[in-house]
Design a protein around this motif. Structure first.
Motif, short mmCIF file in Angstrom:
data_model
loop_
_atom_site.label_atom_id
_atom_site.label_comp_id
_atom_site.label_asym_id
_atom_site.label_seq_id
_atom_site.Cartn_x
_atom_site.Cartn_y
_atom_site.Cartn_z
N GLU A 1 97.97 40.37 69.89
CA GLU A 1 96.67 40.13 69.66
C GLU A 1 95.46 41.27 70.34
O GLU A 1 94.66 41.78 69.95
CB GLU A 1 96.30 39.00 70.19
N PHE A 2 96.12 41.71 71.75
CA PHE A 2 95.13 42.86 72.44
C PHE A 2 95.27 44.11 71.58
O PHE A 2 94.29 44.74 71.26
CB PHE A 2 95.71 42.75 73.71
N LEU A 3 96.49 44.34 71.45
CA LEU A 3 96.83 45.77 70.62
C LEU A 3 95.84 45.73 69.22
O LEU A 3 94.97 46.78 68.93
CB LEU A 3 98.16 45.96 70.32
N ASP A 4 95.98 44.43 68.45
CA ASP A 4 95.21 44.70 67.24
C ASP A 4 93.74 44.85 67.43
O ASP A 4 93.16 45.53 66.77
CB ASP A 4 95.39 43.16 66.44
N ASP B 1 99.33 42.81 80.56
CA ASP B 1 99.58 42.87 79.04
C ASP B 1 98.97 44.14 78.58
O ASP B 1 99.38 44.72 77.71
CB ASP B 1 98.88 41.69 78.73
N ILE B 2 97.77 44.41 79.11
CA ILE B 2 97.03 45.63 78.51
C ILE B 2 97.90 46.90 78.87
O ILE B 2 98.07 47.72 77.85
CB ILE B 2 95.55 45.79 79.28
N LEU C 1 99.43 49.01 75.94
CA LEU C 1 99.02 50.44 75.59
C LEU C 1 100.35 51.52 75.80
O LEU C 1 100.44 52.55 75.28
CB LEU C 1 97.99 51.03 76.85
N ASP C 2 101.29 51.27 76.75
CA ASP C 2 102.34 51.92 77.19
C ASP C 2 103.35 51.94 75.87
O ASP C 2 104.11 52.84 75.61
CB ASP C 2 103.24 51.52 78.26
N SER C 3 103.30 50.82 74.95
CA SER C 3 104.10 50.81 73.96
C SER C 3 103.53 51.54 72.62
O SER C 3 104.58 51.82 71.91
CB SER C 3 104.21 49.15 73.48
N PHE D 1 89.06 44.12 78.10
CA PHE D 1 89.75 44.21 79.67
C PHE D 1 89.67 42.82 80.22
O PHE D 1 90.43 42.66 81.09
CB PHE D 1 89.06 45.46 80.38
N ASN D 2 88.37 42.26 80.13
CA ASN D 2 88.23 41.18 80.80
C ASN D 2 88.72 40.01 80.33
O ASN D 2 89.03 38.64 81.21
CB ASN D 2 86.61 40.84 80.93
N GLU D 3 89.19 39.94 79.23
CA GLU D 3 89.71 39.01 78.36
C GLU D 3 91.39 38.68 78.44
O GLU D 3 91.87 37.80 78.45
CB GLU D 3 89.64 39.16 76.80
#
Length: 79
Positions: free
Chosen positions: A6-9, A42-43, A47-49, A35-37
């Motif tokens: 969800e973050f990546l999307d 997870d972030i 991002l590393d993925s 970033f706050n959510e």
């Protein structure tokens, strides 16, 4: 690794909407909201993925507090 789809999307959609194809918590208010959510781990893991030949990522950190304070994401070949 705690990849959060969800973050990546949301981050990649935001990156696609920005004309210069660079987002970061310091200059893009929507990225600051992301970033706050979401949890920092997870972030970072999400991002590393990402494929490093397509995306450049960074995590901003604070030496004083020894914690992450934001992130940046851009397309490697944005022109």
């Amino acid at each position: 690794m705690a990849i959060n789809k969800e973050f990546l999307d949301k981050a990649l959609k935001l990156l696609d909407e920005i004309p210069n194809k660079i987002i970061g918590t310091e200059h893009t208010p929507e990225a600051g909201k992301l970033f706050n959510e979401y949890p920092i781990i997870d972030i970072k893991d999400s991002l590393d993925s990402l494929d490093k030949s397509v995306y450049e990522t960074c995590m901003y950190d604070s030496f004083e507090r020894a914690q992450f304070t934001g992130f940046g994401l851009r397309l490697v070949d944005r022109y």
